[in-house]
Design a protein around this motif. Sequence first.
Motif, PDB file in Angstrom:
ATOM      1  N   LYS A 186       0.861  -1.094   0.019  1.00 51.74           N
ATOM      2  CA  LYS A 186      -0.058   0.083  -0.032  1.00 51.74           C
ATOM      3  C   LYS A 186       0.866   1.307  -0.029  1.00 51.74           C
ATOM      4  O   LYS A 186       1.425   1.683   0.882  1.00 51.74           O
ATOM      5  CB  LYS A 186      -0.944   0.046   1.257  1.00 51.74           C
ATOM      6  CG  LYS A 186      -1.758  -1.198   1.171  1.00 51.74           C
ATOM      7  CD  LYS A 186      -2.919  -0.915   2.348  1.00 51.74           C
ATOM      8  CE  LYS A 186      -3.932  -1.989   2.399  1.00 51.74           C
ATOM      9  NZ  LYS A 186      -5.067  -1.954   3.430  1.00 51.74           N
ATOM     10  N   GLY A 187       0.894   1.916  -1.300  1.00 51.15           N
ATOM     11  CA  GLY A 187       1.814   3.037  -1.172  1.00 51.15           C
ATOM     12  C   GLY A 187       3.280   2.536  -1.288  1.00 51.15           C
ATOM     13  O   GLY A 187       3.711   1.541  -1.751  1.00 51.15           O
ATOM     14  N   THR A 188       4.217   3.626  -0.917  1.00 48.25           N
ATOM     15  CA  THR A 188       5.716   3.127  -0.720  1.00 48.25           C
ATOM     16  C   THR A 188       6.133   2.243   0.514  1.00 48.25           C
ATOM     17  O   THR A 188       5.373   2.094   1.450  1.00 48.25           O
ATOM     18  CB  THR A 188       6.492   4.528  -0.536  1.00 48.25           C
ATOM     19  OG1 THR A 188       6.069   4.960   0.901  1.00 48.25           O
ATOM     20  CG2 THR A 188       6.111   5.417  -1.488  1.00 48.25           C
ATOM     21  N   ALA A 189       7.091   1.636   0.356  1.00 48.14           N
ATOM     22  CA  ALA A 189       7.675   0.872   1.344  1.00 48.14           C
ATOM     23  C   ALA A 189       7.482   1.409   2.640  1.00 48.14           C
ATOM     24  O   ALA A 189       7.198   1.012   3.741  1.00 48.14           O
ATOM     25  CB  ALA A 189       8.786   0.435   1.104  1.00 48.14           C
ATOM     26  N   LEU A 190       7.975   2.839   2.939  1.00 47.20           N
ATOM     27  CA  LEU A 190       7.950   3.582   3.997  1.00 47.20           C
ATOM     28  C   LEU A 190       6.619   3.603   4.320  1.00 47.20           C
ATOM     29  O   LEU A 190       6.108   3.475   5.822  1.00 47.20           O
ATOM     30  CB  LEU A 190       8.568   4.851   3.806  1.00 47.20           C
ATOM     31  CG  LEU A 190       8.703   5.895   5.069  1.00 47.20           C
ATOM     32  CD1 LEU A 190       9.437   5.236   6.145  1.00 47.20           C
ATOM     33  CD2 LEU A 190       9.141   7.125   4.956  1.00 47.20           C
ATOM     34  N   ALA A 191       5.429   4.031   3.700  1.00 39.96           N
ATOM     35  CA  ALA A 191       4.144   4.442   4.236  1.00 39.96           C
ATOM     36  C   ALA A 191       3.501   3.043   4.566  1.00 39.96           C
ATOM     37  O   ALA A 191       2.718   3.179   5.572  1.00 39.96           O
ATOM     38  CB  ALA A 191       3.397   5.067   2.783  1.00 39.96           C
ATOM     39  N   SER A 192       3.952   1.945   3.898  1.00 37.64           N
ATOM     40  CA  SER A 192       3.119   0.684   4.296  1.00 37.64           C
ATOM     41  C   SER A 192       3.584   0.075   5.782  1.00 37.64           C
ATOM     42  O   SER A 192       3.245  -0.947   6.195  1.00 37.64           O
ATOM     43  CB  SER A 192       3.387  -0.277   3.241  1.00 37.64           C
ATOM     44  OG  SER A 192       4.663  -0.748   2.884  1.00 37.64           O
ATOM     45  N   SER A 193       5.004   0.598   5.968  1.00 39.38           N
ATOM     46  CA  SER A 193       5.735   0.013   7.281  1.00 39.38           C
ATOM     47  C   SER A 193       5.145   0.569   8.416  1.00 39.38           C
ATOM     48  O   SER A 193       5.987   0.435   9.510  1.00 39.38           O
ATOM     49  CB  SER A 193       7.216   0.151   7.078  1.00 39.38           C
ATOM     50  OG  SER A 193       7.548  -0.796   5.973  1.00 39.38           O
TER      51      SER A 193
END
Length: 468
Positions: free
Chosen positions: A226-233
């Motif tokens: 969902k979105g970037t790796a940072l946003a989904s984490s």
Amino acid sequence: MTEPEGDLPMIRQFRDWIQKSPSESDPERSRFFTEGVIVLDTNILLSLYEYTPAARQQILDALRNVQSLLWLPHQVGLEFFQNRHRVITGRKRALEESQRALRNKISEAKQALKEARSQTQKMLIRYAQDTEASSRLEKQISDKVISDLLSDLSSTLESQASRLREYDISVSPSSDGDTVLTQVAALFKDQIASPPAPEVTRRRVEDASLYRFPNLIPPGFKDAGKGTALASSGDFLLWEETISHMADSESRSHLLFVSNDTKEDWYQPSGEGRNEPRPWPYLKTEMRMRAGAELRIETPGAFYRGINHFLHAEITETTYAEIDRAAAGATPASITEAAAIRTPPPPDLVTAALDAAGLEDALVYTITATAHRSLFLWWLIGATAQLERRPLIDDEPDVLFMPATRQTAQPDPNWLPGIRLHLGEWPYRSSSWIAPWFVDTLNASSVRDRKILQGLAAQQLAFRPRDV
């Protein structure tokens, strides 16, 4: 001599998997409310904007009973400030829409009475040839009589609707006028975490996206992709930050985590003799192994009842009902076309989607059919997320339907051929079928909004291969 069952190494090591689901009557529960560290998830803080002023004040007063135990992870604080504006704006828009809908209903009531009078007059003339009675009816139920009849009722309704404005909270980059923000800040004082070093965040994001999420290790794996790796984490960053905080001090032996997130990446589904989901045992084991602390996860209703039980906070049944209602009103994990019709989209998601697409707010009110409006708004929410026009919001559902399809066979008798759309605006005129609700939306749109909507729909189709 046989060892007691609880002392056997195997039983002790895997005890979290065989223990019963957490209960409010657990004898150890009181320790979490009196000497533990308490972490409130972002959704708990944002929900303060959704309560009525009276309920909000009771909840804040209750939280002051555990103020010394509260700790704010940086990830929670970051998400709170990122989403605060969206939640308030969505609330304001919902209040404005309710008042607009009220005025429309009153106008519809006037029109319905006029149509009923006209229909009765036609029947009198057609079946009784009684023009005199028809004329009397015109005078007895004149347009003025109808307006006067509804005037007092509409004034009462509008005065009650206008009271909703007292629930508004101002939005500004600072804390001006936002009483929730200032009270939350005062609640935590200096019990807040500093931002993790960039290299620490990068390492944690890589751990989530490359190892934990592909292997469905909680928490947060449902957000993968969902979105970037940072946003989904986000959930995993919160988890790692909390474990690090608990491990830094031997005196921190109990962690109470409060969240309204009960998805499968936090809660193990029911089964294996359990009638309801429970927090994943893996989480308790990992917290104990890495931080030497016991973990308890509670939903907001259970948590606030715990404060009341152990610390004698004054929370009324009305406030409990409001807390439980907000929790029960959570959006489903996925939205089908059938679900979209019966599930009102959350105002904050509507606001985010309209802003991300660059659409005029008035478009929502020009779509006359309620079902079509709901379908359009849910699709717009899903499309702006899928096409990465905006960041995903916590617990945002997956939208599983589209407004157009490219296939030879007509998907439904009500769907219309692509040639119904304007030449030069829709690239798939000869090879697509269009949902009737989408055609209705386009017809209600301005030229500018129409082009935006068709562009979003066309981009979605470009991601999906053509069906034969």
